[in-house]
Design an enzyme around this catalytic site. Structure first.
Site, PDB file in Angstrom:
ATOM      1  N   ASP A 183      -5.857 -14.649  -5.364  1.00 37.73           N
ATOM      2  CA  ASP A 183      -5.028 -13.059  -5.579  1.00 37.73           C
ATOM      3  C   ASP A 183      -4.161 -13.051  -6.385  1.00 37.73           C
ATOM      4  O   ASP A 183      -3.767 -14.043  -6.832  1.00 37.73           O
ATOM      5  CB  ASP A 183      -4.720 -12.628  -4.038  1.00 37.73           C
ATOM      6  N   GLY A 184      -3.791 -11.964  -7.126  1.00 44.21           N
ATOM      7  CA  GLY A 184      -2.836 -11.701  -8.068  1.00 44.21           C
ATOM      8  C   GLY A 184      -1.749 -11.444  -7.404  1.00 44.21           C
ATOM      9  O   GLY A 184      -1.404 -11.467  -6.403  1.00 44.21           O
ATOM     10  N   GLU A 224      -4.425  -7.994   2.278  1.00 43.17           N
ATOM     11  CA  GLU A 224      -4.161  -9.072   1.352  1.00 43.17           C
ATOM     12  C   GLU A 224      -3.435 -10.160   2.244  1.00 43.17           C
ATOM     13  O   GLU A 224      -3.723 -11.375   2.475  1.00 43.17           O
ATOM     14  CB  GLU A 224      -3.319  -8.933   0.070  1.00 43.17           C
ATOM     15  N   SER A 273      -6.479  -5.968 -11.352  1.00 45.75           N
ATOM     16  CA  SER A 273      -7.145  -6.304 -12.409  1.00 45.75           C
ATOM     17  C   SER A 273      -7.403  -7.826 -12.779  1.00 45.75           C
ATOM     18  O   SER A 273      -8.358  -8.028 -13.341  1.00 45.75           O
ATOM     19  CB  SER A 273      -6.359  -5.732 -13.530  1.00 45.75           C
ATOM     20  N   THR A 274      -6.350  -8.683 -12.152  1.00 40.59           N
ATOM     21  CA  THR A 274      -6.778  -9.895 -12.509  1.00 40.59           C
ATOM     22  C   THR A 274      -7.565 -10.664 -11.689  1.00 40.59           C
ATOM     23  O   THR A 274      -8.484 -11.303 -12.198  1.00 40.59           O
ATOM     24  CB  THR A 274      -5.264 -10.700 -12.335  1.00 40.59           C
ATOM     25  N   LYS A 323       4.017  -8.017  -3.988  1.00 40.61           N
ATOM     26  CA  LYS A 323       2.469  -7.756  -3.853  1.00 40.61           C
ATOM     27  C   LYS A 323       2.193  -6.313  -3.507  1.00 40.61           C
ATOM     28  O   LYS A 323       3.147  -5.988  -2.604  1.00 40.61           O
ATOM     29  CB  LYS A 323       1.634  -8.679  -3.200  1.00 40.61           C
ATOM     30  N   GLY A 324       1.186  -5.676  -3.853  1.00 39.38           N
ATOM     31  CA  GLY A 324       1.105  -4.248  -3.306  1.00 39.38           C
ATOM     32  C   GLY A 324       1.081  -3.078  -4.283  1.00 39.38           C
ATOM     33  O   GLY A 324       0.767  -2.059  -4.079  1.00 39.38           O
ATOM     34  N   GLY A 325       0.932  -3.603  -5.588  1.00 34.53           N
ATOM     35  CA  GLY A 325       0.673  -2.702  -6.841  1.00 34.53           C
ATOM     36  C   GLY A 325      -0.392  -2.026  -6.746  1.00 34.53           C
ATOM     37  O   GLY A 325      -0.968  -1.008  -7.007  1.00 34.53           O
ATOM     38  N   ASP A 357       2.380  -9.138  -8.417  1.00 34.84           N
ATOM     39  CA  ASP A 357       3.270  -8.080  -9.117  1.00 34.84           C
ATOM     40  C   ASP A 357       4.310  -8.885  -9.701  1.00 34.84           C
ATOM     41  O   ASP A 357       4.870  -8.716 -10.761  1.00 34.84           O
ATOM     42  CB  ASP A 357       3.651  -6.856  -8.364  1.00 34.84           C
TER      43      ASP A 357
HETATM   44  O1  DER Z   1      -1.832  -5.176  -5.146  1.00 32.60           O
HETATM   45  C1  DER Z   1      -1.624  -6.426  -5.416  1.00 32.60           C
HETATM   46  O2  DER Z   1      -0.973  -7.043  -4.637  1.00 32.60           O
HETATM   47  C2  DER Z   1      -2.306  -7.001  -6.625  1.00 32.60           C
HETATM   48  O3  DER Z   1      -2.719  -8.245  -6.582  1.00 32.60           O
HETATM   49  C3  DER Z   1      -1.217  -6.794  -7.769  1.00 32.60           C
HETATM   50  O4  DER Z   1      -0.100  -7.330  -7.346  1.00 32.60           O
HETATM   51  C4  DER Z   1      -1.786  -7.581  -9.005  1.00 32.60           C
HETATM   52  O5  DER Z   1      -2.461  -6.892  -9.640  1.00 32.60           O
HETATM   53  P1  DER Z   1      -3.013  -6.744 -11.222  1.00 32.60           P
HETATM   54  O6  DER Z   1      -3.597  -8.195 -11.253  1.00 32.60           O
HETATM   55  O7  DER Z   1      -3.779  -5.727 -11.720  1.00 32.60           O
HETATM   56  O8  DER Z   1      -1.565  -6.992 -12.171  1.00 32.60           O
END
Ligand code: DER
Length: 223
Positions: free
Chosen positions: A81-82, A103, A30-31, A94-96, A84
């Site tokens: 990239d974002g 990634e 989402s970010t 990461k991996g949410g 968690d």
């Molecule tokens: O899946 C991931 O690695 C995403 O980058 C996750 O870790 C961050 O997702 P969010 O920005 O929706 O919190």
């Protein structure tokens, strides 16, 4: 500020790290979706993107940004990239969003990893967030038993009551109850368990910069 506004804040701030005329490495979540929206406002200044998921690819294409296959580019200047969780060394969980394998691949072919996150992602020690691990389905139970032996509680991630299938056709187990005090060693150890595709600890592919969205503005952490 709502969490959504904090994500938009850091999504826009990440534009400062985009190299003109370059192909940008784009993560998932989402970010990152906020970053993709911001990237579209300068799409004529970039050549395109390499994407870490079907979901991000669809968003990029819908906004008129060309998407290249990772094999079409040698090295990327920057990967956005974002995360968690992110700790004081730039190590991440990461991996949410279930995209951890692609990634990590794109992070590995990028010179700089810029993590964009709201302040809630910042932790002292990794492990409060359930650790995602992408596995070959036939190995799932054995991998979960190995995590149990180290005090973890693992379960197969489901979507609509069945095992989630990743872009790579594999499954994900999420592991709670771990305190990952040595992210580099943990990532090396678990990555070589038979049947593990990718472990969601990004220590060897850590962030170089983290743009953290806080109520008082964007905090820039360098590692
Ligand atoms: O899946 C991931 O690695 C995403 O980058 C996750 O870790 C961050 O997702 P969010 O920005 O929706 O919190």
């Amino acid at each position: 500020f709502t969490q959504d506004e904090l994500k938009a804040q850091v999504g826009r701030a990440a534009l400062d790290y985009v190299v003109k005329g370059a192909i940008v490495g784009v993560g998932t979540g989402s970010t990152v979706n906020k970053f993709i929206e911001a990237l579209a406002t300068i799409k004529n200044d970039i050549r395109g993107a390499v994407s870490s998921s079907v979901a991000s690819t669809e968003r990029l294409l819908a906004l008129g940004i060309e998407v290249f296959d990772s094999n079409e580019v040698e090295e990327l200047a920057v990967y956005i990239d974002g995360a968690d969780e992110i700790d004081g060394h730039g190590f991440m969980i990461k991996g949410g969003g279930a995209a951890l394998t692609r990634e990590k691949i794109i992070a590995a072919q990028s010179r700089s990893f810029v993590c964009i996150a709201d302040a809630s992602k910042r932790v002292k020690t990794l492990g409060a967030f359930p650790l995602p691990v992408e596995v070959i389905p036939m190995a799932a139970q054995r991998v979960m038993r190995q995590f149990a032996r180290m005090g973890g509680m693992a379960q197969v991630r489901e979507r609509d009551g069945v095992a989630l299938v990743t872009d790579n056709g594999q499954h994900i187990v999420d592991v709670t109850g771990l305190k990952i005090t040595d992210p580099l060693g943990f990532e090396s150890e678990v990555s070589q368990w038979p049947g593990v595709v990718t472990v969601g600890v990004f220590a060897h592919q850590r962030a170089n910069v983290c743009l953290l969205g806080t109520p008082t503005g964007v905090e820039t952490l360098r590692f």
